[in-house]
Design an enzyme around this catalytic site. Structure first.
Site, short mmCIF file in Angstrom:
data_model
loop_
_atom_site.label_atom_id
_atom_site.label_comp_id
_atom_site.label_asym_id
_atom_site.label_seq_id
_atom_site.Cartn_x
_atom_site.Cartn_y
_atom_site.Cartn_z
N CYS A 1 -2.91 8.85 3.13
CA CYS A 1 -2.74 8.33 1.76
C CYS A 1 -4.00 8.70 0.89
O CYS A 1 -3.75 8.56 -0.41
CB CYS A 1 -2.50 6.74 1.99
SG CYS A 1 -3.82 5.99 3.15
N GLU B 1 0.76 -1.18 0.06
CA GLU B 1 0.00 -0.11 -0.15
C GLU B 1 0.93 1.33 0.04
O GLU B 1 1.49 1.66 0.99
CB GLU B 1 -0.87 -0.16 1.25
CG GLU B 1 -1.87 -1.15 1.44
CD GLU B 1 -2.96 -1.15 0.34
OE1 GLU B 1 -2.99 -0.21 -0.09
OE2 GLU B 1 -3.42 -2.16 0.18
P1 NAP Z 1 8.04 5.03 4.94
O1 NAP Z 1 9.29 5.87 5.17
O2 NAP Z 1 8.08 4.12 3.66
O3 NAP Z 1 8.26 4.04 6.23
C1 NAP Z 1 7.10 2.89 6.39
C2 NAP Z 1 7.43 1.76 7.26
O4 NAP Z 1 8.37 1.12 6.60
C3 NAP Z 1 7.91 2.28 8.51
O5 NAP Z 1 7.44 1.22 9.62
C4 NAP Z 1 9.45 2.08 8.37
O6 NAP Z 1 10.07 1.91 9.72
C5 NAP Z 1 9.64 1.08 7.64
N1 NAP Z 1 10.99 0.64 6.87
C6 NAP Z 1 11.39 1.63 6.05
N2 NAP Z 1 12.67 0.85 5.50
C7 NAP Z 1 12.47 -0.16 5.90
C8 NAP Z 1 13.20 -1.51 5.31
N3 NAP Z 1 14.27 -1.44 4.53
N4 NAP Z 1 12.83 -2.76 5.85
C9 NAP Z 1 11.61 -2.87 6.51
N5 NAP Z 1 10.88 -1.65 7.18
C10 NAP Z 1 11.26 -0.54 6.59
O7 NAP Z 1 6.92 5.65 5.27
P2 NAP Z 1 6.35 6.77 6.12
O8 NAP Z 1 7.03 7.77 5.89
O9 NAP Z 1 6.04 6.02 7.60
O10 NAP Z 1 4.84 7.02 5.49
C11 NAP Z 1 4.29 8.02 4.53
C12 NAP Z 1 4.20 7.26 3.33
O11 NAP Z 1 3.06 6.24 3.57
C13 NAP Z 1 3.39 8.10 2.29
O12 NAP Z 1 4.03 8.44 1.12
C14 NAP Z 1 1.88 7.64 2.40
O13 NAP Z 1 1.49 8.03 0.96
C15 NAP Z 1 2.23 6.08 2.21
N6 NAP Z 1 0.90 5.51 3.10
C16 NAP Z 1 0.35 4.73 2.15
C17 NAP Z 1 -1.13 4.25 2.77
C18 NAP Z 1 -1.84 3.18 1.91
O14 NAP Z 1 -2.78 2.80 2.46
N7 NAP Z 1 -1.66 3.01 0.67
C19 NAP Z 1 -1.34 4.53 4.10
C20 NAP Z 1 -0.65 5.43 4.87
C21 NAP Z 1 0.46 6.05 4.54
P3 NAP Z 1 10.96 2.98 10.50
O15 NAP Z 1 9.83 4.04 10.77
O16 NAP Z 1 11.35 2.35 11.57
O17 NAP Z 1 11.98 3.55 9.48
#
Ligand code: NAP
Length: 518
Positions: free
Chosen positions: A295, A256
């Site tokens: 999102c 997602e």
């Molecule tokens: P993110 O930086 O991509 O991080 C998301 C999750 O992934 C966090 O728990 C992060 O952990 C983890 N993570 C990062 N690198 C990883 C790796 N190599 N291996 C395992 N886990 C890893 O996203 P965000 O800044 O939290 O959220 C914002 C984004 O999410 C936006 O672009 C938004 O559009 C999207 N979003 C999408 C939806 C949907 O349903 N489609 C819903 C909500 C948000 P850490 O925090 O520990 O680094």
């Protein structure tokens, strides 16, 4: 200061080494720290598979549903406590926090009820038995049985409660144990929820674990019966697809990611009509709720040229009334972004959008309510207007995860609206505001292939709908292309992401008698 713990392998774990900090984004105050250093991630997943998996598979849907009901009841009972944490750690206003926390317990309650309805079965039968040859005795059917691995859930920072709850609801009900990882920056809410669950002894051993802190090597330990469900940015999603054992072991990966959601105002709409009022209200809500960090927020606003001026005027009026500042104050309607990096990313995104769009003049500069000068990660809402809607480049490519939306004027032709919608490359949701059935139907046919959900606003339902950004457990959530290609929820459909579908070919009476889901 609080030190967050993970709950893994049936016990609390506190990491060693340099911790990550969890802040109050309105003030910069450090609220808590956490670390996963020293955690044996392979053992965490294996504990879930070998201890939690057999227990859950042995339980009926009704028993698994009861587990979800217990989670829901606890979140509801501690709602105020969790709201206060979301305000402090997420920069949420009270309304933003309620949106997340109420969404969490309500989704769990929905799936708890579904479990009750499915009753004493343990797996699902998919469709009817079909005759396979001339003789009716030779027949076939399909069944969904729970996978024997672990569901690894990795969540984004913006929904610390709903994010873990909606994923856990479907996986646990399907019969798979869960290891969930909230985003580190806003993990306070999920960590508190876990404390409450453990205190109440909700979970049989190994069925639900939580990792608080970075655990980026998790995917090195997944295997062919596991499911990874990820919510986050598309750059991280790309790393997930290519990382760990995902490719070697053909691990099921549900993504997602981000999305350039849109709203379309029909050319038939009168500015005095209920549909118009709903449109303005939804666009404003989706632009500013959770400071645009949703999102499903509306990023692109398609407006017929004939209605552009009133729409601009009405949106500006709402934006100019918005009180921005300390989200713990009652009169504040929009808080800060969650972190310094998110703040920098929004400013960079705005610069990119301005290659193809101009800021709409008339937004009054905001003084921040209750905030000391220079503190917090604040941005004020920005409304832009694309120079060429069909070829709006960055507007159709760059997700600015903040209170930023762009007006895209267009002729009023449904085919042109559909082409603009499709230019986003695949999204979570688009909403269409019109009482003209032919217009709505043409836009649906022209864009459904590019969206996980289409929201059809009509004056007959104006008084009864939630805004399009609200994800309901009955309906699927996800989207093709840049939205990640994943899918979650959708009632019973959500369970099948955690189950294997197997075709059974055999003697009809045996299929009927022995393979009915029990
Ligand atoms: P993110 O930086 O991509 O991080 C998301 C999750 O992934 C966090 O728990 C992060 O952990 C983890 N993570 C990062 N690198 C990883 C790796 N190599 N291996 C395992 N886990 C890893 O996203 P965000 O800044 O939290 O959220 C914002 C984004 O999410 C936006 O672009 C938004 O559009 C999207 N979003 C999408 C939806 C949907 O349903 N489609 C819903 C909500 C948000 P850490 O925090 O520990 O680094």
């Amino acid at each position: 200061m609080q030190r967050l713990k993970s709950h893994v392998c049936g016990e609390w774990f506190e990491g060693a080494g340099a911790p990550s900090e969890l802040l109050n984004p309105a003030t910069g105050e450090i609220l808590a720290t956490t670390s996963t250093e020293g955690m044996d991630l392979a053992a965490v997943l294996e504990h879930a598979r070998t201890v939690g998996g057999p227990t859950l598979r042995d339980m009926t849907f009704a028993q698994r549903g009861a587990l979800l009901q217990a989670m829901s009841t606890i979140l509801h009972a501690h709602r105020e406590d969790l709201i206060a944490l979301a305000i402090a750690n997420g920069g949420n206003t009270r309304k933003d926090a309620k949106f997340d926390i109420d969404g969490a317990w309500q989704t769990l309650a929905y799936y708890a009820h579904l479990g009750k309805t499915l009753g004493d079965k343990r797996y699902l039968v998919d469709g009817d038995i079909e005759q396979l040859g001339r003789n009716p005795r030779w027949a076939g059917e399909h069944i969904h049985t729970p996978l024997e691995g672990v569901a690894v859930h990795i969540n984004a920072y913006n929904f610390p409660a709903w994010g873990f709850a909606e994923k856990a609801a479907t996986a646990l009900l399907a019969g798979m144990p869960v290891v969930t990882k909230p985003a580190t920056s806003t993990a306070l809410v999920a960590a508190r929820a876990m404390e409450l669950f453990v205190e109440a002894d909700v979970f049989p051993a190994g069925t639900f674990s939580m990792i608080c802190g970075g655990a980026h090597a998790l995917l090195d330990h997944v295997g062919p019966q596991d499911v990874v469900a990820f919510t986050g940015g598309s750059a991280t999603a790309r790393r997930m697809r290519e990382g760990g054992r995902v490719v070697q072991d053909n691990v099921r990966l549900n993504i997602e990611a981000d999305s350039l959601n849109a709203a379309v105002l029909g050319p038939d709409v009168d500015t005095d009509s209920e549909v118009y009022v709903l449109f303005i209200d939804h666009v404003f809500t989706e632009m500013t709720q959770k400071t645009g960090q949703k999102c499903t927020a509306i990023r692109r606003i398609l407006v017929p040229e004939s209605l552009l001026e009133p729409v601009k005027e009405d949106l500006l009026e709402r934006i100019n009334e918005l009180v921005v500042g300390d989200p713990s104050l009652e009169n504040v309607r929009m808080g800060p972004l969650v972190s310094a990096s998110q703040h920098a990313s929004v400013l960079a995104g705005l610069t990119a959008l301005e290659e193809d769009a101009d800021r709409v003049e008339g937004i009054a500069p905001k003084s921040l309510e209750g905030i000391e000068e220079g503190k917090g990660y604040f941005v004020t809402p920005v409304l832009l207007q694309a120079r060429d809607s069909l070829n709006a480049g960055a507007v159709n490519r760059v997700e600015v995860f903040g209170p930023v939306s762009t007006l895209l004027p267009w002729s009023g032709d449904p085919d042109e609206a559909s082409a603009i919608l499709r230019a986003g490359g695949g999204g979570l949701v688009a909403s269409i505001y019109s009482d003209d059935r032919a217009f709505t139907s043409a836009v649906v046919r022209g864009s459904a292939s590019h969206f996980g959900r289409l929201f059809l606003a009509h004056s007959k339902v104006a008084g009864m709908v939630t805004a399009p950004g609200t994800v309901l457990p009955q309906m699927v959530h996800g989207g093709p292309g840049r939205a990640g290609g994943g899918e979650e929820l959708g009632g019973i459909r959500g369970l099948t992401h955690y189950m294997a579908r197997t075709a059974l070919q055999g003697y009809r009476p045996i299929l009927e008698r022995d393979f009915d889901g029990s």
